[in-house]
Design a protein around this motif. Structure first.
Motif, PDB file in Angstrom:
ATOM      1  N   ALA A 110       0.826  -1.199   0.000  1.00 52.18           N
ATOM      2  CA  ALA A 110       0.000   0.000   0.000  1.00 52.18           C
ATOM      3  C   ALA A 110       0.865   1.257   0.000  1.00 52.18           C
ATOM      4  CB  ALA A 110      -0.939  -0.002   1.200  1.00 52.18           C
ATOM      5  N   THR A 111       1.948   1.234   0.767  1.00 47.35           N
ATOM      6  CA  THR A 111       2.854   2.384   0.813  1.00 47.35           C
ATOM      7  C   THR A 111       3.443   2.645  -0.563  1.00 47.35           C
ATOM      8  OG1 THR A 111       3.390   1.952   3.118  1.00 47.35           O
ATOM      9  CG2 THR A 111       4.946   3.297   1.880  1.00 47.35           C
ATOM     10  N   ALA A 112       3.889   1.562  -1.206  1.00 44.41           N
ATOM     11  CA  ALA A 112       4.455   1.710  -2.550  1.00 44.41           C
ATOM     12  C   ALA A 112       3.396   2.229  -3.527  1.00 44.41           C
ATOM     13  CB  ALA A 112       5.019   0.383  -3.026  1.00 44.41           C
ATOM     14  N   ALA A 113       2.194   1.678  -3.424  1.00 42.13           N
ATOM     15  CA  ALA A 113       1.121   2.104  -4.326  1.00 42.13           C
ATOM     16  C   ALA A 113       0.771   3.567  -4.105  1.00 42.13           C
ATOM     17  CB  ALA A 113      -0.112   1.221  -4.112  1.00 42.13           C
ATOM     18  N   PHE A 114       0.638   3.968  -2.847  1.00 40.53           N
ATOM     19  CA  PHE A 114       0.300   5.357  -2.565  1.00 40.53           C
ATOM     20  C   PHE A 114       1.424   6.306  -2.972  1.00 40.53           C
ATOM     21  CE2 PHE A 114      -2.784   3.606   0.676  1.00 40.53           C
ATOM     22  CZ  PHE A 114      -3.898   3.917  -0.086  1.00 40.53           C
ATOM     23  N   SER A 115       2.637   5.846  -2.836  1.00 43.10           N
ATOM     24  CA  SER A 115       3.772   6.650  -3.268  1.00 43.10           C
ATOM     25  C   SER A 115       3.709   6.863  -4.775  1.00 43.10           C
ATOM     26  CB  SER A 115       5.082   5.957  -2.884  1.00 43.10           C
ATOM     27  OG  SER A 115       6.182   6.681  -3.370  1.00 43.10           O
ATOM     28  N   ASN A 116       3.438   5.770  -5.497  1.00 41.91           N
ATOM     29  CA  ASN A 116       3.318   5.887  -6.957  1.00 41.91           C
ATOM     30  C   ASN A 116       2.154   6.789  -7.339  1.00 41.91           C
ATOM     31  OD1 ASN A 116       5.474   4.199  -7.372  1.00 41.91           O
ATOM     32  ND2 ASN A 116       4.231   2.368  -7.647  1.00 41.91           N
ATOM     33  N   VAL A 117       1.029   6.630  -6.661  1.00 41.80           N
ATOM     34  CA  VAL A 117      -0.137   7.462  -6.941  1.00 41.80           C
ATOM     35  C   VAL A 117       0.189   8.923  -6.639  1.00 41.80           C
ATOM     36  CG1 VAL A 117      -2.497   7.995  -6.196  1.00 41.80           C
ATOM     37  CG2 VAL A 117      -1.838   5.633  -6.629  1.00 41.80           C
ATOM     38  N   GLY A 118       0.857   9.146  -5.504  1.00 38.71           N
ATOM     39  CA  GLY A 118       1.213  10.524  -5.139  1.00 38.71           C
ATOM     40  C   GLY A 118       2.121  11.163  -6.169  1.00 38.71           C
ATOM     41  N   THR A 119       3.097  10.396  -6.608  1.00 44.77           N
ATOM     42  CA  THR A 119       4.008  10.908  -7.636  1.00 44.77           C
ATOM     43  C   THR A 119       3.242  11.199  -8.921  1.00 44.77           C
ATOM     44  OG1 THR A 119       5.812   9.630  -6.690  1.00 44.77           O
ATOM     45  CG2 THR A 119       6.097  10.398  -8.937  1.00 44.77           C
ATOM     46  N   ALA A 120       2.384  10.253  -9.296  1.00 46.38           N
ATOM     47  CA  ALA A 120       1.604  10.429 -10.516  1.00 46.38           C
ATOM     48  C   ALA A 120       0.683  11.636 -10.402  1.00 46.38           C
ATOM     49  CB  ALA A 120       0.797   9.168 -10.811  1.00 46.38           C
ATOM     50  N   ILE A 121       0.058  11.794  -9.235  1.00 48.43           N
ATOM     51  CA  ILE A 121      -0.853  12.932  -9.037  1.00 48.43           C
ATOM     52  C   ILE A 121      -0.078  14.247  -9.159  1.00 48.43           C
ATOM     53  CG2 ILE A 121      -2.235  14.161  -7.307  1.00 48.43           C
ATOM     54  CD1 ILE A 121      -3.218  11.435  -6.328  1.00 48.43           C
ATOM     55  N   SER A 122       1.069  14.304  -8.517  1.00 45.72           N
ATOM     56  CA  SER A 122       1.867  15.538  -8.585  1.00 45.72           C
ATOM     57  C   SER A 122       2.228  15.870 -10.025  1.00 45.72           C
ATOM     58  CB  SER A 122       3.150  15.387  -7.780  1.00 45.72           C
ATOM     59  OG  SER A 122       2.862  15.197  -6.437  1.00 45.72           O
ATOM     60  N   ASP A 127       0.900  18.765 -15.148  1.00 47.05           N
ATOM     61  CA  ASP A 127       0.519  18.717 -16.558  1.00 47.05           C
ATOM     62  C   ASP A 127      -0.874  19.301 -16.765  1.00 47.05           C
ATOM     63  OD1 ASP A 127       2.905  17.454 -16.984  1.00 47.05           O
ATOM     64  OD2 ASP A 127       2.046  15.445 -17.277  1.00 47.05           O
ATOM     65  N   MET A 128      -1.784  19.011 -15.832  1.00 46.22           N
ATOM     66  CA  MET A 128      -3.169  19.472 -15.969  1.00 46.22           C
ATOM     67  C   MET A 128      -3.269  20.978 -15.821  1.00 46.22           C
ATOM     68  SD  MET A 128      -5.708  16.862 -14.135  1.00 46.22           S
ATOM     69  CE  MET A 128      -5.218  15.188 -13.992  1.00 46.22           C
ATOM     70  N   SER A 129      -2.459  21.551 -14.948  1.00 43.70           N
ATOM     71  CA  SER A 129      -2.549  22.996 -14.773  1.00 43.70           C
ATOM     72  C   SER A 129      -2.243  23.689 -16.086  1.00 43.70           C
ATOM     73  CB  SER A 129      -1.618  23.477 -13.674  1.00 43.70           C
ATOM     74  OG  SER A 129      -0.275  23.289 -14.074  1.00 43.70           O
ATOM     75  N   TYR A 130      -1.345  23.100 -16.849  1.00 48.00           N
ATOM     76  CA  TYR A 130      -1.053  23.648 -18.174  1.00 48.00           C
ATOM     77  C   TYR A 130      -2.260  23.456 -19.086  1.00 48.00           C
ATOM     78  CZ  TYR A 130       0.957  24.160 -22.791  1.00 48.00           C
ATOM     79  OH  TYR A 130       1.200  24.545 -24.081  1.00 48.00           O
ATOM     80  N   ASN A 143     -10.539  13.843 -21.295  1.00 54.34           N
ATOM     81  CA  ASN A 143     -10.110  13.115 -22.492  1.00 54.34           C
ATOM     82  C   ASN A 143      -8.637  13.314 -22.800  1.00 54.34           C
ATOM     83  OD1 ASN A 143     -12.639  12.022 -22.955  1.00 54.34           O
ATOM     84  ND2 ASN A 143     -13.343  13.832 -24.078  1.00 54.34           N
ATOM     85  N   SER A 144      -7.963  14.116 -21.983  1.00 54.92           N
ATOM     86  CA  SER A 144      -6.542  14.374 -22.245  1.00 54.92           C
ATOM     87  C   SER A 144      -5.712  13.127 -21.962  1.00 54.92           C
ATOM     88  CB  SER A 144      -6.058  15.538 -21.376  1.00 54.92           C
ATOM     89  OG  SER A 144      -5.962  15.118 -20.030  1.00 54.92           O
ATOM     90  N   PRO A 145      -4.611  12.944 -22.673  1.00 56.17           N
ATOM     91  CA  PRO A 145      -3.744  11.774 -22.446  1.00 56.17           C
ATOM     92  C   PRO A 145      -3.207  11.728 -21.013  1.00 56.17           C
ATOM     93  CG  PRO A 145      -3.024  13.038 -24.385  1.00 56.17           C
ATOM     94  CD  PRO A 145      -4.147  13.788 -23.756  1.00 56.17           C
ATOM     95  N   THR A 146      -2.959  12.867 -20.422  1.00 58.91           N
ATOM     96  CA  THR A 146      -2.442  12.915 -19.060  1.00 58.91           C
ATOM     97  C   THR A 146      -3.464  12.350 -18.085  1.00 58.91           C
ATOM     98  OG1 THR A 146      -1.199  14.889 -19.612  1.00 58.91           O
ATOM     99  CG2 THR A 146      -1.534  14.458 -17.278  1.00 58.91           C
ATOM    100  N   PHE A 147      -4.723  12.798 -18.174  1.00 57.76           N
ATOM    101  CA  PHE A 147      -5.766  12.323 -17.274  1.00 57.76           C
ATOM    102  C   PHE A 147      -6.016  10.836 -17.485  1.00 57.76           C
ATOM    103  CE2 PHE A 147      -9.005  13.272 -14.233  1.00 57.76           C
ATOM    104  CZ  PHE A 147      -9.958  12.299 -14.443  1.00 57.76           C
ATOM    105  N   LYS A 148      -6.044  10.401 -18.738  1.00 55.85           N
ATOM    106  CA  LYS A 148      -6.268   8.985 -19.030  1.00 55.85           C
ATOM    107  C   LYS A 148      -5.142   8.138 -18.444  1.00 55.85           C
ATOM    108  CE  LYS A 148      -9.602   8.872 -22.468  1.00 55.85           C
ATOM    109  NZ  LYS A 148     -10.833   8.515 -21.862  1.00 55.85           N
ATOM    110  N   SER A 149      -3.913   8.585 -18.556  1.00 55.33           N
ATOM    111  CA  SER A 149      -2.767   7.853 -18.011  1.00 55.33           C
ATOM    112  C   SER A 149      -2.884   7.751 -16.487  1.00 55.33           C
ATOM    113  CB  SER A 149      -1.476   8.568 -18.395  1.00 55.33           C
ATOM    114  OG  SER A 149      -0.381   7.976 -17.737  1.00 55.33           O
TER     115      SER A 149
END
Length: 176
Positions: A110-122, A127-130, A143-149
């Motif tokens: 769970a720690t690894a998963a949340f770390s990955n999610v946190g990194t991805a969210i950041s 990317d989304m702010s742009y 529909n943006s590639p960033t959100f889908k990823s």
């Protein structure tokens, strides 16, 4: 007369309805004066024996407390010792070890998963702010590639956790 007295002293336990019958019955009219005197004497003797036993028990309890005080034992120390022993027994049990191992492993995952999610969210928020600045509509952002990823990574993480816990439950059930 002896057969009648023997009948009164049977050792069979009474049933519920028998107790009700006995409680409401008046046996004094069925007993001779001699039998009444014998029963009264037996009653007094039993009451004396009960009193004596209570006194002996009380004296032994006082003696027990004195010995414990001399040994430095008190209620709090006994509770601590009992708790420590019980906790040790729990920690050395197979069930505790398996549960601890499972939860530890799940925590690491769970720690690894949340770390990955946190990194991805950041990264994705950067990317989304742009994207948000350049695109006003939410459907366009979804529909943006960033959100889908990002969405795919979250789904993959959740699926991985579900599979892990299902396997663990299956292994535990198989061991039982």
């Amino acid at each position: 007369m002896e057969a009648q007295a023997q009948g009164l002293l049977e050792t069979e336990p009474l049933q519920g309805r028998d107790e009700d019958t006995v409680a409401s019955a008046d046996f004094s009219s069925m007993l001779s004066e001699e039998e009444k005197e014998e029963l009264k004497a037996e009653l007094v003797q039993l009451e004396d024996e009960i009193t004596t036993l209570r006194q002996v028990l009380s004296a032994k309890e006082r003696h027990l407390v004195e010995i414990k005080q001399k040994l430095g034992m008190n209620l709090m120390n006994e509770l601590k010792q009992n708790f420590s022993k019980s906790w040790h027994d729990v920690q050395t049990s197979t069930a505790y070890k398996k549960t601890h191992e499972t939860l530890s492993h799940a925590g690491q995952k769970a720690t690894a998963a949340f770390s990955n999610v946190g990194t991805a969210i950041s990264k994705k928020f950067g990317d989304m702010s742009y994207s948000i600045r350049h695109s006003i509509s939410m459907p366009a952002m979804r529909n943006s590639p960033t959100f889908k990823s990002f969405e795919e990574r979250v789904e993959t993480t959740v699926t991985s956790l579900k599979v892990f816990f299902r396997r663990r439950r299956y292994e535990e059930a198989k061991e039982e």
